[in-house]
Enzyme design. Structure first.
Site: not given
Length: 305
Positions: A83-85, A255-256
């Site tokens: 779960m990046d960003g 993500t991101s």
């Protein structure tokens, strides 16, 4: 990013007493658990009864309508997410970093709900890595408090929706109150069967492999196994993902717009399909998740054959 669903508060579960067995005689996952205390058992009974009265319509997954093009027979059993960003999302909006984490919580809530509705059995999320301890102290303290507050608030929904919670990682580095809360939440939800959420906290793939090797080495030293006995199966019994029926993710989503796995589940991802989304995690929702699942279902998994 930390996990929380923001549901109504429920009482904190008291910690179980430690196990009496030497840790190397039982799988790693079980060293975090002990027999349920009377308070834990009574709370589980009360919440389970409450859940039967309050649960909204939970039709069997087979009766749920899937989005056009998505096939139930090709649905991944286990999805993992980096779960990046969150911080970038906040900075792009001139908001404090904590706002990014709080927005990310809402994305996690949506994805958990979708997994339950579409029949995905396990979701693993990389909530806090071993490297995240090197972030600013005030940020780490906020994340720890958000973990604790979120888990205290969300216990009721796990019972009402029949969700099992598992936590993997080096929990000894966490605040004591948070350690106890996580251990008790795992114990209290261990018999829930609809869906399993695995939260990786203070975790890294290197850590997981090393602790498994250490445990096997200690078993060999104690004469419980021979070095020649060590194989893939024994190794996987010592990895922290031994807490689930589906230890190998079918699909990993990051993500991101970053194209790396950042030391997450290095052993378990050997044959996992990878999907890299451009969206920052707080913007990742049903449309992006559907795109990842459709891409997964169009691939042919050969496992090296």
């Amino acid at each position: 990013m930390p996990f929380s669903l923001h549901f109504s508060p429920t009482p904190l579960i008291t910690a179980p007493s430690p196990l009496s067995k030497p840790f190397f005689l039982v799988p790693y996952y079980h060293t975090l658990h002990a027999p349920k205390s009377p308070l834990c058992s009574s709370m589980e009974h009360a919440l389970t009864h409450q859940g039967k009265q309050e649960a909204f319509d939970r039709r069997p997954e087979d009766s749920q309508t899937l989005p056009l093009g998505l096939r139930r027979d090709a649905m991944p059993s286990h999805v993992a997410v980096i779960m990046d960003g969150n911080r970038r999302w906040a900075r792009l909006r001139d908001l404090p970093v904590r706002s990014g984490y709080e927005a990310g919580v809402e994305s996690l809530r949506k994805i958990v709900e979708i997994c339950c509705k579409w029949g995905i059995k396990v979701l693993s999320v990389f909530a806090f890595s071993s490297d995240n301890w090197f972030r600013p102290k005030v940020e780490v303290e906020f994340l720890m408090s958000l973990f604790e507050r979120g888990m205290q608030e969300d216990t009721g929904i796990f019972f009402r929706e029949n969700i099992r919670i598992s936590v993997i990682g080096d929990l000894t580095k966490l605040p004591k109150a948070l350690q106890e809360l996580m251990v008790n939440l795992e114990e209290a939800t261990k018999n829930n069967t609809r869906f399993q959420l695995i939260v990786a906290v203070s975790y890294s793939g290197h850590y997981d492999v090393v602790q498994a090797c250490q445990r096997l080495a200690l078993k060999a030293k104690c004469g419980l196994i021979e070095p020649s006995d060590i194989n893939v199966s024994l190794m996987e019994q010592e990895l922290e993902t031994n807490c689930t029926e589906f230890p190998h993710p079918d699909l990993l989503i990051r993500t991101s717009g970053e194209f790396r796995i950042s030391n997450f589940m290095l052993w378990q991802l050997a044959y996992t399909e990878l999907f890299f989304a451009q969206s920052l995690w707080p913007d990742f929702g049903e449309a992006e998740f559907l795109k990842a699942l459709l891409a997964f279902q169009q691939r042919q998994r050969r496992y090296g054959v």
